[in-house]
Write an enzyme that holds these catalytic residues in place. Structure first.
Site, short mmCIF file in Angstrom:
data_model
loop_
_atom_site.label_atom_id
_atom_site.label_comp_id
_atom_site.label_asym_id
_atom_site.label_seq_id
_atom_site.Cartn_x
_atom_site.Cartn_y
_atom_site.Cartn_z
CG HIS A 242 -2.03 -1.02 1.05
ND1 HIS A 242 -3.29 -0.72 0.63
CD2 HIS A 242 -2.02 -2.37 1.22
CE1 HIS A 242 -4.02 -1.82 0.55
NE2 HIS A 242 -3.26 -2.84 0.92
CG ASP B 249 -0.15 9.39 0.55
OD1 ASP B 249 -0.15 8.23 0.95
OD2 ASP B 249 -0.92 10.27 0.98
C1 GDG Z 1 -1.94 3.60 3.21
C2 GDG Z 1 -1.01 4.43 2.31
C3 GDG Z 1 -2.78 4.42 0.58
C4 GDG Z 1 -8.87 9.49 7.47
N1 GDG Z 1 -9.12 10.32 8.49
C5 GDG Z 1 -10.34 10.00 8.94
C6 GDG Z 1 -10.82 8.94 8.17
N2 GDG Z 1 -9.89 8.66 7.28
C7 GDG Z 1 -10.02 7.62 6.26
C8 GDG Z 1 -10.18 8.24 4.89
C9 GDG Z 1 -9.50 7.23 4.01
C10 GDG Z 1 -8.45 6.60 4.91
O1 GDG Z 1 -8.82 6.86 6.23
C11 GDG Z 1 -7.05 7.19 4.69
O2 GDG Z 1 -6.57 6.74 3.51
P1 GDG Z 1 -5.13 7.15 2.91
O3 GDG Z 1 -5.10 6.71 1.52
O4 GDG Z 1 -4.89 8.58 3.11
O5 GDG Z 1 -4.07 6.40 3.76
P2 GDG Z 1 -3.35 5.53 4.86
O6 GDG Z 1 -4.31 4.99 5.83
O7 GDG Z 1 -2.24 6.32 5.39
O8 GDG Z 1 -2.73 4.25 4.12
C12 GDG Z 1 -1.82 5.28 1.35
C13 GDG Z 1 -3.62 3.56 1.49
O9 GDG Z 1 -2.81 2.81 2.38
C14 GDG Z 1 -4.48 2.59 0.71
O10 GDG Z 1 -3.71 1.70 -0.02
O11 GDG Z 1 -3.63 5.25 -0.18
O12 GDG Z 1 -0.96 5.94 0.47
O13 GDG Z 1 -0.15 5.23 3.11
O14 GDG Z 1 -10.38 6.23 3.61
O15 GDG Z 1 -11.50 8.44 4.63
N3 GDG Z 1 -12.04 8.40 8.39
C15 GDG Z 1 -12.78 8.90 9.38
N4 GDG Z 1 -12.34 9.91 10.17
C16 GDG Z 1 -11.13 10.47 10.00
O16 GDG Z 1 -10.76 11.39 10.73
N5 GDG Z 1 -13.99 8.40 9.59
#
Ligand code: GDG
Length: 725
Positions: free
Chosen positions: A165, A372
């Site tokens: 990821h 990212d």
């Molecule tokens: C890894 C990689 C890759 C976030 N804050 C809140 C919240 N979220 C949810 C978002 C989204 C998810 O969490 C975050 O997704 P990201 O893509 O930014 O990334 P990471 O968890 O760091 O993870 C990344 C990912 O894996 C997938 O492969 O994209 O690059 O680092 O879904 O909506 N949800 C709620 N409250 C929050 O405050 N409810």
């Protein structure tokens, strides 16, 4: 029915313990959010850690197991030490910074590494315990990179996929890792290794080539006896969930409440885990610069920054938090007024409905990570804009930028460029916003999370089919026994053997590949038997063959069939050949030696070979292609051919080949048993010249005229050792 077993560090649910009672919540983060819906909808089992250390579960193990089982989850028990060294240590102080191009934050610690191996093994034990035949095992992310190989060793026929990821760094950075080879070999235990972008897949392929020496071709990689696939699968989102979230009454309620506070101000939204890869301080500095340069926007724009607490025990993260707090305070102090707080900062996770309200309300999403893997926030923001209005500013260092090209793409290190992007976003005509978003929405709807999973699974099935096709010709125990039996029953037996790559492994320096004791003994034992005729059919020059195997009692063929020597006899020319073409060809090969450090020329009586085994792998292959083209033009009118072998390009007379050379023995007739073994294209001529009843074996899993394939010279030696009596 085939079952999906998902394996990741954390389960999609997290357990917590309040007043002695266990409670279940959904886990945060992209992986849990993305795959959670698939897990709920499919017949799947999820293996991972529940979030509570083993010590705190004492006495309640059965209760917890039952709670997890009700959610189709299987817990892996981790001690506090495991969590400290494997998770906070190796995963988050070594791999995370290195794979996000922060080598100066990377800590190389032997104890972290030991814990990482130990925990990967614990995961392996759990998966092996529950695995059933026909299961598809899908391992996720950087905490479990050793797991695919560990599983492969214990479940050789299992279907195993792996998805990373986070980014896969360029091989130049990856090679800094002391345990680089183990990590790569670990991943290569999978049948399919997936990444978010083509660039990450390319970096992985290059690292494998440089560190492990395995070549890749059109996404396929030959890893010892197996062919595996490496590919890009940009992770999608549950599009419907985000595009319809605006209709939820709870979301509407939040929107109304927030509207009252923000009035008609423009909102710029930033949501991230508080991580140094996300570029949060840099974004605040850009906002400061924007307000400084554009006083007319003061009081009219608010930056909403949601920073979700993350890895709070780590020093880098504590430092980052202090810096962000300071910057927010400074900006709010510098520009704020009684009615207006420029940065609205929330250091906490917000509930889903509030998050959706923020997506709905915001005019601009400012997603500017320094690195990212993908970034799902960017995708979710676009998907939730059902009316089409809203502008996404997206860092080119996020994997999502590859798919969301209609966003305003920025370099996260270029402050002026981001300030200009904010200006452009705030003044962008609504029609343009809608036009850009519609294109992106269409794409996101087509490749949603379900599509992503389906695509990965289809490709995994396809690689299993390819493996099965190649596997048809693998030399099984049954065939081996048959060969041994026929050998024993044969009155007159002919054994034709290539040398390099067949009896001995390849060496960087051909001169150093002389037969070891085991090979010499094997050959002389076989050759001594009165019923046997053993012939080494090689591309090497006759002097070397003489020196190495002249007294083993075997027949010798040199230079792919230019020369032959009966056991104990003299060398005879098999073909009438010319070598005057060398004057024209040699200077070209010399030019390529000059241009390609590590390459060299080998000269034989009627051939010239350009070897590049010791050259840089990528550069060597590129130069080899160029040389081939140049040679094809040069030799068009000469009766010579250009042939490509394993890391070698050879120019030789077209009349010479191992098939013609082998005929010298084959045509004598009366053989009751014939066995021919070779490892490259030059041996194919030999295989083609054999009668149908002969046994032929090609070393390496590739398409061939030979009847069977084996993995390596080791298997050849094992087979020859069994030919007794
Ligand atoms: C890894 C990689 C890759 C976030 N804050 C809140 C919240 N979220 C949810 C978002 C989204 C998810 O969490 C975050 O997704 P990201 O893509 O930014 O990334 P990471 O968890 O760091 O993870 C990344 C990912 O894996 C997938 O492969 O994209 O690059 O680092 O879904 O909506 N949800 C709620 N409250 C929050 O405050 N409810």
């Amino acid at each position: 029915m085939s079952r999906l077993v998902i394996v990741s560090n954390r389960l999609p649910i997290t357990l917590s313990r309040k007043e002695g009672k266990f409670q279940i919540e959904s886990s945060a983060g992209g992986l849990a959010t993305g795959l959670g819906s698939i897990h709920r909808a499919k017949d799947s089992l999820w293996v991972g850690w529940c979030g509570i250390a083993r010590e705190r579960l004492k006495g309640c193990e059965d209760e917890v197991d039952a709670m997890l089982q009700a959610e189709n989850c299987k817990g892996v028990r981790l001690t506090r030490h495991d969590v400290e060294y494997y998770y906070y240590g190796f995963s988050n102080k070594t791999i995370w910074p290195l794979f996000h191009y922060f080598p100066t934050y990377t800590i190389y610690n032997k104890h972290f590494w030991e814990a990482y191996k130990h925990v990967n093994k614990a995961f392996c034990d759990e998966v092996v315990k529950i695995a059933r035949e026909g299961d598809t095992i899908w391992v996720h992310d950087y905490q479990l990179m050793l797991l695919p190989k560990m599983l492969r060793d214990r479940l050789p026929d299992a279907t195993i996929g792996f998805f990373l990821h986070i980014p896969f760094v360029s091989s130049e950075v990856f090679r800094l890792l002391p345990w680089r080879e183990e990590i790569l070999e670990g991943l290569l235990g999978a049948d399919l290794v997936g990444f978010h972008t083509y660039d990450y897949a390319r970096h992985f392929g290059e690292s494998v080539r440089r560190v492990c020496g395995y070549e890749h071709n059109f996404g396929y990689m030959a890893v010892g006896s197996r062919t595996i696939r490496v590919d890009a699968f940009p992770m999608g989102i549950d599009y419907r969930r985000y595009s319809t979230a605006g209709e939820m009454p709870g979301v509407q309620e939040h929107i109304k409440r927030m509207r009252r506070r923000t009035r008609d101000r423009k909102l710029i939204l930033g949501i991230d885990r508080l991580d140094y890869t996300k570029g949060i301080p840099e974004r605040l500095e850009v906002f400061d610069l924007f307000l400084e340069k554009n006083p007319e926007y003061r009081e009219k724009v608010t930056l909403v920054m949601v920073a979700v607490p993350s890895r709070t025990g780590l020093e880098q993260y504590a430092m980052l938090k202090r810096r962000v707090d300071e910057l927010v305070g400074r900006i709010n102090g510098k520009y704020g007024s009684i009615d207006w707080i420029p940065v609205w900062y929330l250091y906490r996770s917000v509930p889903f409905e509030k998050l959706m309200a923020l997506y709905q309300l915001s005019d601009v999403a400012l997603v500017t990570p320094l690195r990212d893997g993908m970034n799902l926030i960017a995708k979710e923001f676009v998907a939730s804009k059902t009316e089409g209005k809203g502008v996404l500013i997206l860092s080119e260092m996020a994997g999502a930028a590859k798919e969301l090209g209609e966003a305003i793409i920025v370099n996260p290190n270029n402050r002026e460029e981001i300030v200009a992007a904010i200006e452009q976003a705030l003044s962008m005509p609504e029609e343009e916003q809608i036009e850009r978003n519609r294109v992106m929405q269409h794409r996101l709807a087509r490749y949603s999370i379900g599509g992503w999973v389906g695509d990965f699974m289809d490709r995994l099935e396809a690689v299993k089919r390819v493996q099965a096709e190649l596997g048809i010709s693998k030399l099984t125990h049954h065939v081996q026994s048959q060969i041994v039996k026929d050998y024993k029953g044969g009155g007159k037996r002919l054994i034709l053997l290539d040398y390099d790559g067949t009896l001995v492994p390849f060496s960087g320096w051909p001169k150093r590949a002389q037969p070891d004791d085991e090979v010499s003994k094997l050959l002389s034992r076989l050759a001594r038997h009165r019923k046997n005729e053993v012939v080494i059919v090689s591309g090497r020059d006759k002097e070397t063959l003489d020196e190495w195997m002249g007294c083993l009692g075997v027949g010798l063929v040199a230079e792919h069939g230019v020369w032959a020597r009966e056991p104990g006899g003299n060398w005879e020319a098999l073909e009438i050949l010319k070598d005057d073409w060398k004057i024209q060809v040699r200077p070209l090969l010399e030019l390529y030696v000059d241009r390609t450090p590590g390459s060299f020329i080998e000269e034989k009586s009627f051939s010239l070979a350009w070897h590049y085994r010791k050259a840089d792998p990528g550069w060597g292959s590129t130069r080899a292609r160029e040389l081939r083209d140049d040679l094809e033009n040069l030799v068009a009118n000469l009766n010579i051919g250009v042939l490509e072998g394993s890391k070698v390009i050879e120019v030789k007379d077209l009349g010479v080949n191992k098939g013609r050379a082998s005929s010298r023995w084959l045509t004598r007739g009366g053989w009751d048993f014939i066995l021919a073994i070779g490892d490259d294209w030059t041996d194919e001529d030999m295989f083609e010249a054999l009668p149908e009843t002969a046994y032929s074996i090609r070393v390496g899993l590739t398409t061939t005229h030979a009847r069977y394939n084996v993995d390596s010279h080791r298997e050849v030696r094992n087979l020859l050792a069994k030919l007794k009596g």
